[in-house]
Design a protein around this motif. Structure first.
Motif, PDB file in Angstrom:
ATOM      1  N   MET A   2       1.052  -1.222  -0.124  1.00 36.20           N
ATOM      2  CA  MET A   2       0.007  -0.130   0.034  1.00 36.20           C
ATOM      3  C   MET A   2       1.015   1.272   0.048  1.00 36.20           C
ATOM      4  SD  MET A   2      -3.227   1.229   0.081  1.00 36.20           S
ATOM      5  CE  MET A   2      -4.235  -0.313   0.857  1.00 36.20           C
ATOM      6  N   TYR A   5       0.564   8.327   1.461  1.00 35.21           N
ATOM      7  CA  TYR A   5       0.001   9.598   1.007  1.00 35.21           C
ATOM      8  C   TYR A   5       0.277  10.885   1.987  1.00 35.21           C
ATOM      9  CZ  TYR A   5      -1.906   6.426  -2.400  1.00 35.21           C
ATOM     10  OH  TYR A   5      -2.127   5.450  -3.650  1.00 35.21           O
ATOM     11  N   PHE A  28     -10.756   9.368  -5.139  1.00 33.22           N
ATOM     12  CA  PHE A  28      -9.611   8.670  -4.912  1.00 33.22           C
ATOM     13  C   PHE A  28      -9.791   7.230  -4.537  1.00 33.22           C
ATOM     14  CE2 PHE A  28      -6.607   7.101  -1.553  1.00 33.22           C
ATOM     15  CZ  PHE A  28      -5.306   7.212  -2.176  1.00 33.22           C
ATOM     16  N   SER A  31     -10.207   4.558  -7.123  1.00 27.87           N
ATOM     17  CA  SER A  31      -8.950   4.470  -7.986  1.00 27.87           C
ATOM     18  C   SER A  31      -7.794   3.445  -7.454  1.00 27.87           C
ATOM     19  CB  SER A  31      -8.289   5.719  -8.316  1.00 27.87           C
ATOM     20  OG  SER A  31      -7.828   6.202  -7.288  1.00 27.87           O
ATOM     21  N   THR A  32      -7.991   3.146  -5.858  1.00 29.78           N
ATOM     22  CA  THR A  32      -7.300   2.455  -5.229  1.00 29.78           C
ATOM     23  C   THR A  32      -7.913   1.248  -4.392  1.00 29.78           C
ATOM     24  OG1 THR A  32      -7.332   4.067  -3.120  1.00 29.78           O
ATOM     25  CG2 THR A  32      -5.674   4.399  -4.642  1.00 29.78           C
ATOM     26  N   ARG A  33      -7.114   0.048  -4.205  1.00 32.92           N
ATOM     27  CA  ARG A  33      -7.774  -0.942  -3.318  1.00 32.92           C
ATOM     28  C   ARG A  33      -8.190  -0.328  -1.761  1.00 32.92           C
ATOM     29  NH1 ARG A  33      -2.292  -2.542  -3.430  1.00 32.92           N
ATOM     30  NH2 ARG A  33      -1.574  -2.929  -1.295  1.00 32.92           N
ATOM     31  N   LYS A  34      -9.004  -0.958  -1.302  1.00 29.97           N
ATOM     32  CA  LYS A  34      -9.713  -0.762  -0.057  1.00 29.97           C
ATOM     33  C   LYS A  34      -8.480  -0.908   1.340  1.00 29.97           C
ATOM     34  CE  LYS A  34     -13.438  -1.124   3.063  1.00 29.97           C
ATOM     35  NZ  LYS A  34     -15.002  -1.567   3.344  1.00 29.97           N
ATOM     36  N   ARG A 152       2.368  -0.811   5.744  1.00 35.41           N
ATOM     37  CA  ARG A 152       2.055  -0.814   4.428  1.00 35.41           C
ATOM     38  C   ARG A 152       2.056  -2.185   3.617  1.00 35.41           C
ATOM     39  NH1 ARG A 152       6.168   2.380   1.406  1.00 35.41           N
ATOM     40  NH2 ARG A 152       4.956   1.669  -0.321  1.00 35.41           N
ATOM     41  N   ASP A 155      -1.347  -3.690   4.260  1.00 34.09           N
ATOM     42  CA  ASP A 155      -2.512  -2.949   3.417  1.00 34.09           C
ATOM     43  C   ASP A 155      -3.115  -2.139   4.350  1.00 34.09           C
ATOM     44  OD1 ASP A 155      -2.494  -4.405   1.182  1.00 34.09           O
ATOM     45  OD2 ASP A 155      -4.012  -5.770   1.724  1.00 34.09           O
ATOM     46  N   LEU A 157      -3.255   2.060   5.123  1.00 35.08           N
ATOM     47  CA  LEU A 157      -3.144   3.170   4.363  1.00 35.08           C
ATOM     48  C   LEU A 157      -2.297   4.074   5.478  1.00 35.08           C
ATOM     49  CD1 LEU A 157      -3.394   4.997   2.265  1.00 35.08           C
ATOM     50  CD2 LEU A 157      -5.830   5.328   2.928  1.00 35.08           C
ATOM     51  N   GLN A 255       1.936  10.715  -3.561  1.00 31.63           N
ATOM     52  CA  GLN A 255       2.000   9.389  -3.250  1.00 31.63           C
ATOM     53  C   GLN A 255       3.454   8.967  -3.161  1.00 31.63           C
ATOM     54  OE1 GLN A 255      -0.359   6.682  -5.836  1.00 31.63           O
ATOM     55  NE2 GLN A 255       1.540   5.614  -6.369  1.00 31.63           N
ATOM     56  N   ASP A 257       5.595   5.204  -3.132  1.00 26.18           N
ATOM     57  CA  ASP A 257       5.408   4.001  -3.259  1.00 26.18           C
ATOM     58  C   ASP A 257       6.465   3.320  -2.579  1.00 26.18           C
ATOM     59  OD1 ASP A 257       3.152   4.140  -4.975  1.00 26.18           O
ATOM     60  OD2 ASP A 257       4.543   4.759  -6.664  1.00 26.18           O
TER      61      ASP A 257
END
Length: 257
Positions: A2, A5, A28, A31-34, A152, A155, A157, A255, A257
């Protein structure tokens, strides 16, 4: 893994506004996984010891005055996750970062205004709120984010909520443009973040153009460094959005990564 941000939270009225930035935030989540949980550092929760919320359900804090009446009726009763709070405390201890728990404080507007736009259903994803400390060095702020980077992989955020150019005394209320000094600071910041030049970023007060105008006090800048620290393993940054209100109030999303 994940991404982490940074979200600018602008004025408290952000949650009622409609413009390019609020449209971006609202889109947003789609466009991203939960995420399984959200860990959020807000510029509006300052403590001299790193503090971790450990509540079951949050109250909504109205830490502002003079805004629309409608704002004071908005609630965001997100659920906490005490087990995750404990795990975060253990991660801080592992990295030599003193911390403490708070089992009472609600969510301030730096947290709930962004979360309300991201995930309108407050019961959808548990939240752990964390404080910031303006008295630490920039290296220490980055290290706080780095200490939580492994979340991360689970999962979780990680969000830093603040602002890059945030000087309320310099706002041009009737302006539809961008004050040159604000744009120049943000452009410098973008170049250093994308290059992952932490030496320059940690020394931004001396190196960045118009740093004093853009960041008169550092509590809103700190969440950016923390979010970036959470991305310190891969060191890849992407500017997802940047716009301005009132001439120089920067509304940006990064963002990591």
């Amino acid at each position: 893994m994940m991404p982490a941000y940074f979200f600018a939270h602008g004025a408290p009225s952000l949650v009622l506004e409609q413009h390019a930035y609020t449209d971006f935030i609202k889109q947003f989540a789609g466009s991203t996984r939960k995420p399984k949980a959200i860990v959020l550092f807000s510029a509006h929760w300052e403590q001299t010891t790193q503090t971790i919320s450990k509540v079951e359900t949050y109250d909504t804090i109205y830490d502002f005055s003079g805004f629309q009446d409608e704002l004071y009726s908005i609630t965001y009763p997100a659920h906490g996750n005490p087990n995750l709070s404990e795990y975060i405390g253990a991660l801080f201890a592992k990295h030599g970062i003193p911390s403490q728990f708070d089992d009472n404080r609600g969510l301030d507007h730096g947290a709930w205004a962004v979360l309300k736009l991201l995930y309108p259903d407050a019961g959808e994803i548990p939240v752990v709120a964390l404080s910031v400390n303006r008295h630490l060095t920039n290296e220490q702020q980055y290290a706080i984010g780095s200490a939580l980077a492994e979340l991360r992989e689970q999962d979780v955020l990680i969000i830093g909520s603040g602002g890059t150019v945030h000087n309320l005394r310099r706002l041009n209320w009737g302006s539809d443009g961008v004050d040159p000094w604000a744009g120049e600071f943000d452009n410098w910041l973008q170049s250093k973040i994308e290059a992952w030049d932490t030496d320059a970023l940690f020394d931004y007060r001396s190196q960045a153009p118009f740093a004093q105008e853009a960041v008169p006090t550092n509590e809103h800048f700190i969440p950016l460094l923390i979010a970036m620290g959470a991305g310190s393993k891969n060191r890849t940054a992407k500017l997802l959005h940047r716009s301005y209100q009132f001439g120089n109030l920067s509304l940006s999303c990064w963002q990591f990564d």
